[in-house]
Design a protein around this motif. Structure first.
Motif, PDB file in Angstrom:
ATOM      1  N   UNK A   1      -8.670 -45.016 -70.776  1.00  0.00           N
ATOM      2  CA  UNK A   1      -9.321 -45.426 -69.544  1.00  0.00           C
ATOM      3  C   UNK A   1     -10.798 -45.050 -69.540  1.00  0.00           C
ATOM      4  N   UNK A   2     -11.531 -45.612 -68.581  1.00  0.00           N
ATOM      5  CA  UNK A   2     -12.923 -45.264 -68.346  1.00  0.00           C
ATOM      6  C   UNK A   2     -13.072 -44.914 -66.853  1.00  0.00           C
ATOM      7  N   UNK A   3     -14.192 -44.269 -66.501  1.00  0.00           N
ATOM      8  CA  UNK A   3     -14.407 -43.931 -65.098  1.00  0.00           C
ATOM      9  C   UNK A   3     -15.888 -43.947 -64.782  1.00  0.00           C
ATOM     10  N   UNK A   4     -16.208 -44.315 -63.539  1.00  0.00           N
ATOM     11  CA  UNK A   4     -17.565 -44.234 -63.016  1.00  0.00           C
ATOM     12  C   UNK A   4     -17.503 -43.533 -61.668  1.00  0.00           C
ATOM     13  N   UNK A   5     -18.380 -42.563 -61.479  1.00  0.00           N
ATOM     14  CA  UNK A   5     -18.477 -41.789 -60.246  1.00  0.00           C
ATOM     15  C   UNK A   5     -19.870 -41.991 -59.668  1.00  0.00           C
ATOM     16  N   UNK A   6     -19.951 -42.509 -58.443  1.00  0.00           N
ATOM     17  CA  UNK A   6     -21.227 -42.773 -57.794  1.00  0.00           C
ATOM     18  C   UNK A   6     -21.368 -41.861 -56.584  1.00  0.00           C
TER      19      UNK A   6
ATOM     20  N   UNK B   1     -16.198 -37.183 -75.804  1.00  0.00           N
ATOM     21  CA  UNK B   1     -16.197 -38.421 -75.026  1.00  0.00           C
ATOM     22  C   UNK B   1     -17.638 -38.874 -74.769  1.00  0.00           C
ATOM     23  N   UNK B   2     -17.817 -40.155 -74.578  1.00  0.00           N
ATOM     24  CA  UNK B   2     -19.130 -40.699 -74.256  1.00  0.00           C
ATOM     25  C   UNK B   2     -19.451 -40.420 -72.793  1.00  0.00           C
ATOM     26  N   UNK B   3     -20.636 -39.849 -72.558  1.00  0.00           N
ATOM     27  CA  UNK B   3     -21.095 -39.521 -71.209  1.00  0.00           C
ATOM     28  C   UNK B   3     -22.439 -40.195 -70.982  1.00  0.00           C
ATOM     29  N   UNK B   4     -22.562 -40.898 -69.862  1.00  0.00           N
ATOM     30  CA  UNK B   4     -23.841 -41.464 -69.443  1.00  0.00           C
ATOM     31  C   UNK B   4     -24.103 -40.971 -68.026  1.00  0.00           C
ATOM     32  N   UNK B   5     -25.291 -40.409 -67.790  1.00  0.00           N
ATOM     33  CA  UNK B   5     -25.654 -39.946 -66.454  1.00  0.00           C
ATOM     34  C   UNK B   5     -26.878 -40.711 -65.984  1.00  0.00           C
ATOM     35  N   UNK B   6     -26.833 -41.144 -64.730  1.00  0.00           N
ATOM     36  CA  UNK B   6     -27.873 -42.015 -64.177  1.00  0.00           C
ATOM     37  C   UNK B   6     -28.485 -41.347 -62.947  1.00  0.00           C
ATOM     38  N   UNK B   7     -29.820 -41.409 -62.851  1.00  0.00           N
ATOM     39  CA  UNK B   7     -30.510 -40.764 -61.749  1.00  0.00           C
ATOM     40  C   UNK B   7     -30.799 -39.318 -62.089  1.00  0.00           C
ATOM     41  N   UNK B   8     -30.700 -38.439 -61.101  1.00  0.00           N
ATOM     42  CA  UNK B   8     -31.093 -37.044 -61.311  1.00  0.00           C
ATOM     43  C   UNK B   8     -29.930 -36.144 -61.716  1.00  0.00           C
ATOM     44  N   UNK B   9     -28.829 -36.727 -62.196  1.00  0.00           N
ATOM     45  CA  UNK B   9     -27.684 -35.918 -62.619  1.00  0.00           C
ATOM     46  C   UNK B   9     -28.096 -34.922 -63.702  1.00  0.00           C
TER      47      UNK B   9
ATOM     48  N   UNK C   1     -19.769 -48.901 -71.834  1.00  0.00           N
ATOM     49  CA  UNK C   1     -19.057 -47.644 -72.009  1.00  0.00           C
ATOM     50  C   UNK C   1     -17.765 -47.862 -72.798  1.00  0.00           C
ATOM     51  N   UNK C   2     -17.528 -47.072 -73.855  1.00  0.00           N
ATOM     52  CA  UNK C   2     -16.289 -47.231 -74.618  1.00  0.00           C
ATOM     53  C   UNK C   2     -15.107 -46.616 -73.891  1.00  0.00           C
ATOM     54  N   UNK C   3     -13.917 -46.873 -74.384  1.00  0.00           N
ATOM     55  CA  UNK C   3     -12.719 -46.258 -73.826  1.00  0.00           C
ATOM     56  C   UNK C   3     -12.866 -44.739 -73.814  1.00  0.00           C
ATOM     57  N   UNK C   4     -12.419 -44.132 -72.721  1.00  0.00           N
ATOM     58  CA  UNK C   4     -12.509 -42.684 -72.592  1.00  0.00           C
ATOM     59  C   UNK C   4     -13.829 -42.195 -72.076  1.00  0.00           C
ATOM     60  N   UNK C   5     -14.776 -43.105 -71.804  1.00  0.00           N
ATOM     61  CA  UNK C   5     -16.116 -42.713 -71.395  1.00  0.00           C
ATOM     62  C   UNK C   5     -16.243 -42.500 -69.902  1.00  0.00           C
ATOM     63  N   UNK C   6     -17.353 -41.844 -69.518  1.00  0.00           N
ATOM     64  CA  UNK C   6     -17.578 -41.468 -68.128  1.00  0.00           C
ATOM     65  C   UNK C   6     -19.040 -41.724 -67.776  1.00  0.00           C
ATOM     66  N   UNK C   7     -19.257 -42.387 -66.646  1.00  0.00           N
ATOM     67  CA  UNK C   7     -20.598 -42.650 -66.129  1.00  0.00           C
ATOM     68  C   UNK C   7     -20.731 -41.958 -64.771  1.00  0.00           C
ATOM     69  N   UNK C   8     -21.728 -41.076 -64.639  1.00  0.00           N
ATOM     70  CA  UNK C   8     -21.933 -40.250 -63.446  1.00  0.00           C
ATOM     71  C   UNK C   8     -23.290 -40.637 -62.863  1.00  0.00           C
TER      72      UNK C   8
ATOM     73  N   UNK D   1     -10.388 -35.957 -64.280  1.00  0.00           N
ATOM     74  CA  UNK D   1      -9.875 -35.348 -65.500  1.00  0.00           C
ATOM     75  C   UNK D   1      -8.483 -35.847 -65.842  1.00  0.00           C
ATOM     76  N   UNK D   2      -7.649 -35.937 -64.812  1.00  0.00           N
ATOM     77  CA  UNK D   2      -6.288 -36.453 -65.038  1.00  0.00           C
ATOM     78  C   UNK D   2      -6.332 -37.908 -65.474  1.00  0.00           C
ATOM     79  N   UNK D   3      -7.180 -38.690 -64.807  1.00  0.00           N
ATOM     80  CA  UNK D   3      -7.289 -40.116 -65.116  1.00  0.00           C
ATOM     81  C   UNK D   3      -7.774 -40.347 -66.543  1.00  0.00           C
ATOM     82  N   UNK D   4      -8.739 -39.544 -66.962  1.00  0.00           N
ATOM     83  CA  UNK D   4      -9.334 -39.721 -68.287  1.00  0.00           C
ATOM     84  C   UNK D   4      -8.538 -39.027 -69.395  1.00  0.00           C
ATOM     85  N   UNK D   5      -7.458 -38.358 -69.041  1.00  0.00           N
ATOM     86  CA  UNK D   5      -6.588 -37.771 -70.047  1.00  0.00           C
ATOM     87  C   UNK D   5      -7.093 -36.481 -70.651  1.00  0.00           C
ATOM     88  N   UNK D   6      -7.985 -35.752 -69.922  1.00  0.00           N
ATOM     89  CA  UNK D   6      -8.481 -34.480 -70.447  1.00  0.00           C
ATOM     90  C   UNK D   6      -7.950 -33.305 -69.657  1.00  0.00           C
TER      91      UNK D   6
END
Length: 405
Positions: free
Chosen positions: A2-7, A251-259, A291-298, A391-396
């Motif tokens: 799975x992948x996830x994005x948190x805004x 895992x691939x992590x991308x952070x956008x803005x002032x994260x 974003x690849x599988x398992x990745x997270x965008x914050x 964390x549960x969703x992304x399998x970690x």
């Protein structure tokens, strides 16, 4: 996988914090008061917006239901569906404070276990020995400001003297912060950053959350304007966050803005920092698409806070919310099977409230994905429940002390 994005909609609180009185914020309600103002015509501005607050996509996902669960009141004048299409609820902050770092760290699974330090004096806010250390470490002729102030107002007040003397403008607020404003050309952007790095070391023993570089440009004739080159120098989180856990598992992590700034650039992956909500949302969509599988965008969308909340601009805040709402379907269209999207906030900043500072509030939590049934997730006793869910969703595994829903 799975992948996830948190805004994080910076400062878009939904009222109701039980301990708000301890912060001088009893009765604050960012979303509720904006909606009420719009319903009463106080949110109108010629050429910008008019009428009741229009958030059809956010309310379709459950925003008004989340606000009503938090405060007992629906959003005034905002039409809401009988059955939302997303998961909806609200979060209660357990960290002490109402600031950006503690809100984001708790969202990421790391509630703050200590009290922040503050510069409480409204005038001569910084102790004399501390000012002397800034001047010494920065090789400065002195500093200007040294008080609680609005960032735009103090630049208008002191910019000309700053250019003439070479003294940077130092100020604070009720937040755990020290801000340093300087002209990008006359003082120098890199010099400003280097000064902030040195001051960051000086404030560490005081537990000041952030030192913020506030560059600006302009002249007395044209006016002075802050630029998009703001940079925050923060204390690093005191414990593991979901970013740390993801990095440990490559895992691939991308952070956008002032994260990146908020997390002291610790395991913040590829950092993208355009200027303005629209540009940040567009960058987040592009990053999520790749974003690849398992990745997270914050993602942090800061304009709600800096441009409208602190400036107590109800029409501007309402227009920014409506602009984000119009863009939301483009994110929904890019979700594929196995993806999870969460929208939340880090604190409040009620534009109808006295002063210019954050407000202690609950935050809405909206979660949506193609494969999971909608419905209420109720009151979440910590923002850290979001990290546990991710964390549960992304399998970690669940990260932090929160509980997944």
């Amino acid at each position: 996988m799975t992948r996830a994005i948190l805004i994080v909609l910076d400062s878009v609180g939904c009222g109701g914090a039980e301990d708000a009185a301890a912060y001088g914020d009893e009765g604050a309600d960012t979303l509720g008061h904006i909606a009420a103002a719009c319903a009463e015509g106080r949110g109108d501005r010629a050429g910008l917006r008019s009428g009741p607050l229009s958030l059809p996509n956010l309310t379709r996902l459950g925003l008004s239901h989340a606000c009503e669960a938090s405060t007992g009141r629906p959003l005034a004048g905002v039409a809401r569906p009988a059955v939302p299409q997303g998961q909806f609820g609200y979060g209660v902050e357990v960290s002490q404070g109402k600031d950006t770092p503690s809100g984001h760290w708790e969202i990421a699974g790391c509630p703050v276990p200590f009290k922040w330090g503050y510069f409480t004096a409204l005038e001569n806010s910084f102790p004399a020995e501390f000012v002397a250390a800034i001047i010494r470490e920065g090789a400065l002729p002195g500093i200007l400001g040294n008080k609680h102030a609005s960032g735009t107002a103090i630049i208008d007040e002191l910019a000309e003297e700053h250019i003439r003397t070479g003294k940077p403008i130092c100020y604070t607020s009720v937040d755990s912060v020290l801000q340093i404003a300087a002209h990008e050309e006359h003082f120098g952007l890199e010099r400003l950053y280097e000064l902030c790095r040195k001051v960051r070391v000086l404030v560490d023993p005081l537990r000041i959350g952030r030192v913020i570089a506030r560059p600006f440009i302009g002249t007395a004739e044209t006016g002075f304007t802050r630029t998009g080159n703001r940079k925050d120098f923060s204390i690093p989180p005191p414990d593991e966050t979901i970013l740390d856990r993801l990095a440990q598992q490559n895992r691939t992590i991308v952070t956008v803005g002032k994260i990146g700034d908020i997390f002291a650039h610790r395991n913040t992956g590829t950092e993208i920092k355009p200027y303005g909500n629209d540009a940040m949302f567009a960058a987040a969509l592009e990053a999520f698409e790749m974003l690849p599988d398992g990745g997270f965008c914050f993602v942090n969308l800061v304009d709600f806070d800096t441009e409208y909340g602190h400036r107590r601009d109800i029409p501007g805040y309402a227009a920014a919310l409506e602009a984000f709402d119009r863009q939301l379907p483009t994110l929904e269209a890019r979700l594929r099977a196995g993806d999870l999207a969460i929208i939340t906030a880090d604190h409040g900043n009620d534009p109808s409230w006295p002063g210019t500072d954050h407000t202690r509030e609950h935050v809405p939590i909206l979660a949506f994905e193609p494969d999971v049934a909608a419905g209420p997730i109720g009151r979440r006793e910590s923002f850290a429940d979001i990290a546990a869910k991710l964390g549960t969703w992304l399998g970690i595994g669940a990260v932090g002390p929160g509980r997944s829903w």
